[in-house]
Design a protein around this motif. Structure first.
Motif, PDB file in Angstrom:
ATOM      1  N   ARG A  52       0.839  -1.200   0.000  1.00 30.04           N
ATOM      2  CA  ARG A  52       0.000   0.000   0.000  1.00 30.04           C
ATOM      3  C   ARG A  52       0.868   1.241   0.000  1.00 30.04           C
ATOM      4  O   ARG A  52       1.960   1.240   0.547  1.00 30.04           O
ATOM      5  CB  ARG A  52      -0.913   0.019   1.221  1.00 30.04           C
ATOM      6  CG  ARG A  52      -1.856  -1.170   1.186  1.00 30.04           C
ATOM      7  CD  ARG A  52      -3.076  -1.026   1.953  1.00 30.04           C
ATOM      8  NE  ARG A  52      -3.767   0.226   1.716  1.00 30.04           N
ATOM      9  CZ  ARG A  52      -4.760   0.633   2.479  1.00 30.04           C
ATOM     10  NH1 ARG A  52      -5.147  -0.084   3.489  1.00 30.04           N
ATOM     11  NH2 ARG A  52      -5.371   1.765   2.233  1.00 30.04           N
ATOM     12  N   ASN A  53       0.362   2.304  -0.615  1.00 28.37           N
ATOM     13  CA  ASN A  53       1.127   3.546  -0.664  1.00 28.37           C
ATOM     14  C   ASN A  53       0.386   4.688   0.030  1.00 28.37           C
ATOM     15  O   ASN A  53       0.535   5.838  -0.337  1.00 28.37           O
ATOM     16  CB  ASN A  53       1.464   3.917  -2.101  1.00 28.37           C
ATOM     17  CG  ASN A  53       0.229   4.182  -2.930  1.00 28.37           C
ATOM     18  OD1 ASN A  53      -0.887   3.961  -2.477  1.00 28.37           O
ATOM     19  ND2 ASN A  53       0.434   4.648  -4.145  1.00 28.37           N
ATOM     20  N   GLU A  54      -0.429   4.332   1.026  1.00 28.56           N
ATOM     21  CA  GLU A  54      -1.123   5.367   1.785  1.00 28.56           C
ATOM     22  C   GLU A  54      -1.222   4.935   3.242  1.00 28.56           C
ATOM     23  O   GLU A  54      -1.174   3.756   3.565  1.00 28.56           O
ATOM     24  CB  GLU A  54      -2.510   5.633   1.216  1.00 28.56           C
ATOM     25  CG  GLU A  54      -3.425   4.433   1.271  1.00 28.56           C
ATOM     26  CD  GLU A  54      -4.754   4.715   0.595  1.00 28.56           C
ATOM     27  OE1 GLU A  54      -5.730   4.096   1.023  1.00 28.56           O
ATOM     28  OE2 GLU A  54      -4.808   5.530  -0.329  1.00 28.56           O
ATOM     29  N   VAL A  64       2.133   8.027   0.424  1.00 28.87           N
ATOM     30  CA  VAL A  64       3.569   7.797   0.578  1.00 28.87           C
ATOM     31  C   VAL A  64       4.134   7.606  -0.822  1.00 28.87           C
ATOM     32  O   VAL A  64       3.768   6.678  -1.530  1.00 28.87           O
ATOM     33  CB  VAL A  64       3.861   6.559   1.447  1.00 28.87           C
ATOM     34  CG1 VAL A  64       5.357   6.369   1.612  1.00 28.87           C
ATOM     35  CG2 VAL A  64       3.180   6.690   2.800  1.00 28.87           C
ATOM     36  N   GLY A  65       5.028   8.516  -1.215  1.00 27.41           N
ATOM     37  CA  GLY A  65       5.578   8.487  -2.563  1.00 27.41           C
ATOM     38  C   GLY A  65       6.984   7.912  -2.609  1.00 27.41           C
ATOM     39  O   GLY A  65       7.483   7.370  -1.626  1.00 27.41           O
ATOM     40  N   THR A  68       9.927   7.549   0.174  1.00 25.84           N
ATOM     41  CA  THR A  68       9.090   7.681   1.382  1.00 25.84           C
ATOM     42  C   THR A  68       8.666   9.122   1.655  1.00 25.84           C
ATOM     43  O   THR A  68       8.416   9.494   2.792  1.00 25.84           O
ATOM     44  CB  THR A  68       9.752   7.066   2.634  1.00 25.84           C
ATOM     45  OG1 THR A  68      10.933   7.783   2.946  1.00 25.84           O
ATOM     46  CG2 THR A  68      10.064   5.602   2.439  1.00 25.84           C
TER      47      THR A  68
END
Length: 87
Positions: A52-54, A64-65, A68
């Protein structure tokens, strides 16, 4: 199955020994019975972070890019007074 039982027993023993060092009396046997469930829960949370990127933090969803870097999700409008702009 025997290897899994041995691993669980070793982890319970490790948590029990650590608890005895850090708190008077350590953990009770009933509390130690929850060690495998605790480890599965923490493992699942860790694995979720891999895909996951959130992150949801105190009601705010943060993206979250790469590297980080964090930023509010697109379309997020903060509540309350706007922050002062620095000239």
């Amino acid at each position: 199955a025997l290897a899994l039982a041995a691993t669980c027993a070793a982890k319970i023993a490790l948590d029990a020994a650590t608890a005895r060092l850090l708190r008077p009396g350590g953990f009770r046997v009933g509390q130690l019975a929850f060690v495998p469930a605790k480890d599965l829960l923490f493992g699942a949370a860790w694995a979720t972070g891999l895909v996951r990127n959130e992150v949801a933090w105190r009601g705010t969803t943060i993206a979250v890019g790469p590297g980080t870097r964090v930023a509010p999700q697109p379309g997020f409008e903060p509540e309350g007074e706007p922050e002062a702009q620095v000239a």
